[in-house]
Design an enzyme around this catalytic site. Structure first.
Site, PDB file in Angstrom:
ATOM      1  N   ASP A 126     -11.648  11.384 -10.118  1.00  0.00           N
ATOM      2  CA  ASP A 126     -11.637  10.672  -8.831  1.00  0.00           C
ATOM      3  C   ASP A 126     -10.243  10.695  -8.201  1.00  0.00           C
ATOM      4  O   ASP A 126     -10.091  10.408  -7.022  1.00  0.00           O
ATOM      5  CB  ASP A 126     -12.012   9.190  -9.046  1.00  0.00           C
ATOM      6  CG  ASP A 126     -13.482   8.905  -8.779  1.00  0.00           C
ATOM      7  OD1 ASP A 126     -14.118   9.709  -8.080  1.00  0.00           O
ATOM      8  OD2 ASP A 126     -13.964   7.859  -9.265  1.00  0.00           O
ATOM      9  N   GLN A 159     -17.952   4.007 -11.783  1.00  0.00           N
ATOM     10  CA  GLN A 159     -18.472   3.744 -10.437  1.00  0.00           C
ATOM     11  C   GLN A 159     -17.938   2.400  -9.931  1.00  0.00           C
ATOM     12  O   GLN A 159     -18.056   1.377 -10.606  1.00  0.00           O
ATOM     13  CB  GLN A 159     -20.013   3.742 -10.480  1.00  0.00           C
ATOM     14  CG  GLN A 159     -20.675   3.629  -9.126  1.00  0.00           C
ATOM     15  CD  GLN A 159     -20.440   4.848  -8.234  1.00  0.00           C
ATOM     16  OE1 GLN A 159     -20.418   5.976  -8.706  1.00  0.00           O
ATOM     17  NE2 GLN A 159     -20.259   4.613  -6.953  1.00  0.00           N
ATOM     18  N   LYS A 173     -24.832  12.011  -8.190  1.00  0.00           N
ATOM     19  CA  LYS A 173     -23.798  12.703  -8.971  1.00  0.00           C
ATOM     20  C   LYS A 173     -24.431  13.399 -10.178  1.00  0.00           C
ATOM     21  O   LYS A 173     -24.096  14.544 -10.495  1.00  0.00           O
ATOM     22  CB  LYS A 173     -22.716  11.711  -9.416  1.00  0.00           C
ATOM     23  CG  LYS A 173     -21.840  11.271  -8.262  1.00  0.00           C
ATOM     24  CD  LYS A 173     -20.961  10.090  -8.604  1.00  0.00           C
ATOM     25  CE  LYS A 173     -20.276   9.597  -7.327  1.00  0.00           C
ATOM     26  NZ  LYS A 173     -19.558   8.337  -7.487  1.00  0.00           N
TER      27      LYS A 173
END
Ligand code: NDP
Length: 284
Positions: free
Chosen positions: A120, A97, A53
């Protein structure tokens, strides 16, 4: 029939190039989109994803912050960092995460992220908006699946889609998004009575099961489009999907490989969501 490959790696590279140009344009207008990734602990798979990422963010020119927090970080410490990110005007999107090490409480963490910065699309507010079909952020992996179909000009409207898996991050949202695009959608899961019969009716299959090479060619309708979300590592180290690529590609018309299919799209969509978040937060 030998299926044509839906090349997620090259579509993702193309999208990153488009985003790079868009970010340059935004910077000329005084906006520098910023992303942050928060990671707690030292899980090797998470470390690998976080690095990917960060690399993608740097490649397209985003302001990128990686916040590594040690094993033993408390819920309060993590919520405090989330609060800082929520207030930081240089960060337009951020993510924590997952999975989080025990005993951290994932639900509370997700709900602490400001919905405008939730790139997200895990926050219940954004999930609700997705369900009722409001414009806004879309979850990265499902968005990656639909973007692949669109970029290859594969029709969704009126098609029968079967989604195998009903997780909150893949199965349910991808089914919702296919429904909004006027597919007739069936969601299958571990209690589905006759999965093969369901699958054999599908014009579009989305596999998000988490079982290596689980869907074989004999379960696939000739001419179907097969999107394989699965990422499974075999004991010999080889990474395979939830679909048996060898047999399914004898029957399907189009198929995503693993690796090189949906995986690279997920990260590209995270970047896209961040650029969109920056544009939304800086407009007016
Ligand atoms: P989950 O484990 O959360 O969900 C798996 C789903 O598959 C569940 O709904 C489960 O049913 C269903 N299932 C399990 N066994 C069977 C079976 N025998 N028959 C039918 N359905 C079954 O997984 P995720 O959705 O998080 O991930 C799915 C896969 O996608 C994994 O391989 C994961 O690594 C990969 N993934 C890839 C991403 C990418 O970027 N490409 C991103 C996210 C995930 P039930 O609900 O009844 O238990």
């Amino acid at each position: 029939m030998t299926a044509k490959i839906i090349d997620g790696k090259s579509v993702a590279a193309q999208i990153r190039m488009e985003l790079k140009a868009e970010v340059e344009e935004l910077k000329r207008g005084g906006i520098c989109p910023g992303i942050a990734v928060i990671m707690v602990g030292d899980d090797p798979a998470s470390q690998m994803y976080v690095k990917m990422k960060e690399k993608a963010a740097q490649e397209i020119g985003l302001h990128s912050v990686l916040r590594l927090m040690p094993v033993g970080t408390t819920q309060e410490q993590l919520l405090q960092v989330i609060g800082e990110m929520n207030r930081d005007s240089n960060i337009h999107g951020f993510m924590v995460q997952l999975p989080l090490p025990e005993p951290l409480r994932e639900k509370e963490v997700i709900e602490a992220i400001h919905p405008d910065k939730d790139v997200d699309c895990f926050h219940p507010y954004n999930v609700g908006r997705l369900l009722i079909g409001e414009a806004g952020v879309k979850p990265c992996t499902p968005l990656g699946c639909l973007t692949l179909l669109d970029r290859y000009g594969l029709e969704i409207e009126g098609k029968k889609a079967v989604v195998v898996g009903r997780s909150n991050i893949v199965g349910k949202p991808v089914a919702t998004m296919l429904l909004h695009r006027n597919a007739t959608v069936t969601i299958c899961h571990s209690r589905t009575k006759d999965l093969a019969t369901e699958l054999r009716q599908a014009d579009i299959v989305v596999a998000a099961v988490g079982q290596p090479q689980f869907i074989t060619g004999e379960m696939v309708k000739p001419g179907a489009v097969v999107i394989d979300v699965g990422i499974n590592r075999l004991p010999n180290g080889k990474v395979v999907g939830d679909v048996d690529l060898a047999s399914a590609s004898q029957v399907a018309a189009w198929i995503t490989p693993v690796p090189g299919g949906v995986g690279p799209m997920t990260i590209a969509m995270l970047m896209k969501n961040t650029v969109e978040a920056a544009k939304n937060q800086c407009k007016g």
